[in-house]
Design an enzyme around this catalytic site. Structure first.
Site, PDB file in Angstrom:
ATOM      1  CB  SER A 187      -2.870  -1.902  -2.881  1.00 56.20           C
ATOM      2  OG  SER A 187      -3.717  -1.996  -4.202  1.00 56.20           O
ATOM      3  N   GLY A 188      -1.053  -0.406  -5.347  1.00 59.08           N
ATOM      4  CA  GLY A 188      -0.818   0.807  -6.140  1.00 59.08           C
ATOM      5  C   GLY A 188       0.417   1.409  -6.066  1.00 59.08           C
ATOM      6  CB  SER A 189       2.990   1.611  -3.453  1.00 61.40           C
ATOM      7  OG  SER A 189       3.429   0.253  -3.355  1.00 61.40           O
ATOM      8  N   GLY A 190       3.422   0.672  -6.568  1.00 62.12           N
ATOM      9  CA  GLY A 190       4.382   0.545  -7.638  1.00 62.12           C
ATOM     10  C   GLY A 190       5.108  -0.948  -7.667  1.00 62.12           C
ATOM     11  CB  SER A 207       5.037  -7.628   3.490  1.00 62.80           C
ATOM     12  OG  SER A 207       5.609  -6.863   2.269  1.00 62.80           O
ATOM     13  CB  SER A 211       3.490  -5.469  -9.967  1.00 64.75           C
ATOM     14  OG  SER A 211       2.744  -5.946  -8.829  1.00 64.75           O
TER      15      SER A 211
HETATM   16  N1  LIG Z   1      -8.105  -6.181   1.473  1.00 62.18           N
HETATM   17  C1  LIG Z   1      -7.104  -6.021   0.577  1.00 62.18           C
HETATM   18  N2  LIG Z   1      -6.061  -5.375   1.279  1.00 62.18           N
HETATM   19  C2  LIG Z   1      -4.976  -5.311   0.302  1.00 62.18           C
HETATM   20  N3  LIG Z   1      -4.934  -5.685  -1.036  1.00 62.18           N
HETATM   21  C3  LIG Z   1      -6.142  -6.655  -1.388  1.00 62.18           C
HETATM   22  C4  LIG Z   1      -7.232  -6.435  -0.351  1.00 62.18           C
HETATM   23  N4  LIG Z   1      -8.118  -7.364  -1.449  1.00 62.18           N
HETATM   24  C5  LIG Z   1      -7.616  -7.705  -2.300  1.00 62.18           C
HETATM   25  N5  LIG Z   1      -6.313  -7.182  -2.393  1.00 62.18           N
HETATM   26  C6  LIG Z   1      -5.463  -7.571  -3.586  1.00 62.18           C
HETATM   27  O1  LIG Z   1      -4.364  -8.442  -3.102  1.00 62.18           O
HETATM   28  C7  LIG Z   1      -3.332  -7.835  -3.409  1.00 62.18           C
HETATM   29  C8  LIG Z   1      -2.343  -7.963  -1.896  1.00 62.18           C
HETATM   30  O2  LIG Z   1      -1.937  -9.300  -1.658  1.00 62.18           O
HETATM   31  P1  LIG Z   1      -0.550  -9.335  -0.647  1.00 62.18           P
HETATM   32  O3  LIG Z   1      -0.397 -10.991  -0.801  1.00 62.18           O
HETATM   33  O4  LIG Z   1       0.421  -8.521  -1.361  1.00 62.18           O
HETATM   34  O5  LIG Z   1      -1.017  -8.767   0.718  1.00 62.18           O
HETATM   35  S1  LIG Z   1      -0.426  -9.039   2.117  1.00 62.18           S
HETATM   36  O6  LIG Z   1       1.095  -9.167   1.674  1.00 62.18           O
HETATM   37  O7  LIG Z   1      -0.691 -10.590   2.453  1.00 62.18           O
HETATM   38  O8  LIG Z   1      -0.811  -8.104   2.683  1.00 62.18           O
HETATM   39  C9  LIG Z   1      -3.181  -6.487  -3.858  1.00 62.18           C
HETATM   40  O9  LIG Z   1      -2.249  -6.372  -4.853  1.00 62.18           O
HETATM   41  P2  LIG Z   1      -1.518  -5.030  -5.092  1.00 62.18           P
HETATM   42  O10 LIG Z   1      -2.357  -4.132  -5.555  1.00 62.18           O
HETATM   43  O11 LIG Z   1      -0.593  -5.439  -5.998  1.00 62.18           O
HETATM   44  O12 LIG Z   1      -0.691  -4.823  -3.866  1.00 62.18           O
HETATM   45  C10 LIG Z   1      -4.803  -6.357  -4.349  1.00 62.18           C
HETATM   46  O13 LIG Z   1      -4.615  -6.435  -5.912  1.00 62.18           O
HETATM   47  N1  LIG Z   2       7.808   5.760 -11.318  1.00 61.21           N
HETATM   48  C1  LIG Z   2       6.731   4.750 -11.213  1.00 61.21           C
HETATM   49  N2  LIG Z   2       7.059   3.563 -10.783  1.00 61.21           N
HETATM   50  C2  LIG Z   2       6.213   2.441 -10.843  1.00 61.21           C
HETATM   51  N3  LIG Z   2       4.868   2.580 -11.176  1.00 61.21           N
HETATM   52  C3  LIG Z   2       4.399   3.902 -11.420  1.00 61.21           C
HETATM   53  C4  LIG Z   2       5.371   4.928 -11.496  1.00 61.21           C
HETATM   54  N4  LIG Z   2       4.662   6.094 -12.063  1.00 61.21           N
HETATM   55  C5  LIG Z   2       3.356   5.547 -12.260  1.00 61.21           C
HETATM   56  N5  LIG Z   2       3.214   4.228 -11.970  1.00 61.21           N
HETATM   57  C6  LIG Z   2       2.006   3.476 -11.841  1.00 61.21           C
HETATM   58  O1  LIG Z   2       1.451   3.259 -10.832  1.00 61.21           O
HETATM   59  C7  LIG Z   2       0.914   2.107 -10.883  1.00 61.21           C
HETATM   60  C8  LIG Z   2       1.703   0.992  -9.881  1.00 61.21           C
HETATM   61  O2  LIG Z   2       0.870  -0.315  -9.951  1.00 61.21           O
HETATM   62  P1  LIG Z   2       1.386  -1.546  -9.339  1.00 61.21           P
HETATM   63  O3  LIG Z   2       2.899  -1.717  -9.857  1.00 61.21           O
HETATM   64  O4  LIG Z   2       0.432  -2.796  -9.767  1.00 61.21           O
HETATM   65  O5  LIG Z   2       1.500  -1.452  -7.937  1.00 61.21           O
HETATM   66  P2  LIG Z   2       1.436  -2.442  -6.873  1.00 61.21           P
HETATM   67  O6  LIG Z   2       1.890  -3.896  -7.269  1.00 61.21           O
HETATM   68  O7  LIG Z   2       2.294  -1.996  -5.782  1.00 61.21           O
HETATM   69  O8  LIG Z   2      -0.151  -2.684  -6.267  1.00 61.21           O
HETATM   70  C9  LIG Z   2       0.863   1.679 -12.102  1.00 61.21           C
HETATM   71  O9  LIG Z   2      -0.415   1.837 -12.951  1.00 61.21           O
HETATM   72  C10 LIG Z   2       2.102   2.132 -12.704  1.00 61.21           C
HETATM   73  O10 LIG Z   2       2.056   2.640 -14.132  1.00 61.21           O
END
Ligand SMILES: Nc1ncnc2c1ncn2[C@@H]1O[C@H](COP(=O)(O)OS(=O)(=O)O)[C@@H](OP(=O)(O)O)[C@H]1O
Ligand SMILES: Nc1ncnc2c1ncn2[C@@H]1O[C@H](COP(=O)(O)OP(=O)(O)O)[C@@H](O)[C@H]1O
Length: 195
Positions: free
Chosen positions: A31-34, A103, A36
């Site tokens: 989560s937050g890796s980038g 995933s 989306s």
């Molecule tokens: N417990 C927990 N662990 C991880 N993530 C959580 C959890 N609870 C809510 N969220 C939110 O759900 C998003 C991840 O859902 P996914 O369907 O991608 O997850 S998975 O593939 O089934 O593991 C994830 O979105 P991303 O940040 O875009 O990855 C979060 O916003």
């Molecule tokens: N090079 C980069 N590529 C993608 N996202 C980046 C980058 N540098 C910083 N970011 C920041 O990292 C965060 C990634 O969030 P997001 O795309 O929602 O991740 P995920 O979908 O994996 O949860 C965003 O706030 C985005 O602006």
């Protein structure tokens, strides 16, 4: 008895009509890796080049198709299975599909890949380190996970199997978005190949 009903218009016919071959880019990472952000920028570039696309995003799918699923490992496997089946249908329909799911389990990603042809599936590992993802915390969910308000959180108290042999690995702490999109564009030839 399983019956496979055949229709005359094929995946190849649809690819010809679209003018490009279909495939699935499967983005995996914390989560937050980038995932989306990258899929959004990549889709815009593909769209501008006349390629028919669709994004299947974990957060969005969990509001509808997968709304009954939680974050225990069994639910995540089912989440990935359903999403992979939808992605397969979309590839069959002729689209370039971008899947953005954490995933976390190798078995889930491998099962997804197994649904596709060899040249139809690209595993994209966004290997942004946990400490960077947590510092970004764009949705404030790492903070809640550290406070124990969200349980089974990937990277905190739920596992992430690091992909061993992804098709491409990207680190958003080292490469900017423009560079990443160019890498993804150069990875694949969307042109139709003669059969
Ligand atoms: N417990 C927990 N662990 C991880 N993530 C959580 C959890 N609870 C809510 N969220 C939110 O759900 C998003 C991840 O859902 P996914 O369907 O991608 O997850 S998975 O593939 O089934 O593991 C994830 O979105 P991303 O940040 O875009 O990855 C979060 O916003
Ligand atoms: N090079 C980069 N590529 C993608 N996202 C980046 C980058 N540098 C910083 N970011 C920041 O990292 C965060 C990634 O969030 P997001 O795309 O929602 O991740 P995920 O979908 O994996 O949860 C965003 O706030 C985005 O602006």
């Amino acid at each position: 008895m399983k019956i496979n009903q055949q229709f005359d218009i094929t995946k190849g016919d649809r690819a010809l009509a679209n003018g490009h071959r279909p495939l699935c880019f499967w983005f995996t990472g914390l989560s937050g890796s980038g995932k989306s952000t990258i899929a959004n920028a990549f889709e815009k570039k593909l769209h501008a080049n006349g390629i028919k696309t669709y994004v299947l995003d974990g957060d969005n799918l969990r509001q509808g198709l997968n709304s009954s699923l939680g974050f225990d490992l069994e639910s995540r496997i089912e989440n990935i299975r359903r999403t992979a089946e939808v992605a397969k249908l979309m590839v069959d329909a002729g689209l370039v599909v971008l899947v953005t799911l954490i995933s976390p389990l190798k078995i889930g990603r491998d099962s997804a890949r197994a649904l596709f042809g060899l040249d139809e599936f690209v595993e994209v590992y966004i290997n942004t380190p946990l400490d960077i993802c947590e510092a970004r915390d764009p949705k404030g969910i790492y903070k809640k996970a550290r406070q124990g308000k969200i349980l089974d959180f990937t990277g905190i108290d739920s596992p992430y199997d690091v992909p061993i042999n992804p098709d491409v690995m990207l680190d958003t702490s080292k490469n900017n978005l423009d560079e990443i999109v160019i890498t993804l564009l150069n990875l694949t030839d969307f042109k139709l190949t003669k059969s």
